[in-house]
Design a protein around this motif. Structure first.
Motif, PDB file in Angstrom:
ATOM      1  N   CYS A  17      14.319  21.253  11.700  1.00  0.00           N
ATOM      2  CA  CYS A  17      13.922  22.444  11.391  1.00  0.00           C
ATOM      3  C   CYS A  17      12.575  22.249  10.399  1.00  0.00           C
ATOM      4  O   CYS A  17      11.660  23.100  10.542  1.00  0.00           O
ATOM      5  N   ASN A  38      14.852  19.370   5.056  1.00  0.00           N
ATOM      6  CA  ASN A  38      13.737  20.359   5.337  1.00  0.00           C
ATOM      7  C   ASN A  38      12.307  19.221   4.784  1.00  0.00           C
ATOM      8  O   ASN A  38      11.327  19.634   5.436  1.00  0.00           O
ATOM      9  N   HIS A  70      17.816  25.625   8.258  1.00  0.00           N
ATOM     10  CA  HIS A  70      16.810  26.223   7.367  1.00  0.00           C
ATOM     11  C   HIS A  70      17.422  26.456   6.123  1.00  0.00           C
ATOM     12  O   HIS A  70      18.180  27.447   6.134  1.00  0.00           O
TER      13      HIS A  70
END
Length: 212
Positions: free
Chosen positions: A125, A193, A165
């Motif tokens: 992501c 992330n 996310h």
């Protein structure tokens, strides 16, 4: 010092609100593909108005001085505040029961997953979010339609692929009432992330050095 903090924090809160709106519409859509496309309103609003989003900032850590990490941390906190506000407001609406029920099922899947799996999914992501944000950054002034296409596809792909996310998950975890149990998962997603967001810039730096 305080003014500088709020200059970073306030736009980050707005980003959290935007992601929360995206999360609400996604939960309202029975069709996942439609929901994934509708979620894009969150990122597009953030890009157009210049708000601060953790996954849009963290990919530039390797290109900045160490003080930048502190700024990214403030953005993360602001995003958390914004998503929490949005989740709280959502619970005051007539859709609260339906959205919370749908959200809890989704959150249960995440919390029953291994931390390693969440970390890897968050890396992917992070890569997609960096691609979307960096494309916008370099092409928007040229009125290039690729900007919108890449930004939208980046969001749609990470949702449909089940990538994690951390800011969207802040909203889902809060709405589902999953804290404090969800904190370890959220921290792992945050780190994932960050790793994913920096992979492409690091790769570019390596290629540049090899070509020199």
């Amino acid at each position: 010092m305080l003014k500088k903090f709020f200059r970073i924090f306030v736009p980050a809160v707005y980003s959290g609100l935007c992601i929360g709106i995206g999360g609400m519409v996604y939960l309202n859509c029975e069709n996942k593909v439609v929901g994934a496309f509708m979620f894009c309103i969150g990122l597009l609003t953030i890009l157009l108005f210049g708000f601060n989003l953790y996954t849009g900032k963290v990919g530039y850590i390797c290109q900045n001085k160490s003080a930048y990490i502190g700024q990214v941390a403030i953005v993360w906190l602001g995003n958390f505040a914004g998503t929490a506000i949005m989740a709280g407001l959502c619970k005051l609406t007539r859709n609260a029961g339906k959205l919370t029920g749908t959200c809890r099922k989704m959150v249960d899947v995440k919390l029953n997953d291994s931390l390693l799996s969440l970390f890897v999914l968050a890396i992917f992501c992070g890569m997609l979010m960096f691609i979307a944000v960096d494309t916008y950054k370099h092409h928007y002034e040229k009125k290039d339609t690729m900007v919108t296409v890449v930004a939208i596809l980046g969001v749609v792909v990470f949702i449909l692929a089940g990538f994690e996310h951390c800011i969207a998950d802040m909203f889902y975890f809060t709405l589902a009432g999953a804290f404090p149990k969800a904190f370890p998962a959220l921290i792992v997603m945050t780190l994932g992330n960050a790793v994913g967001g920096n992979l492409i810039p690091l790769g570019q730096n390596i290629m540049k050095k090899l070509n020199d």
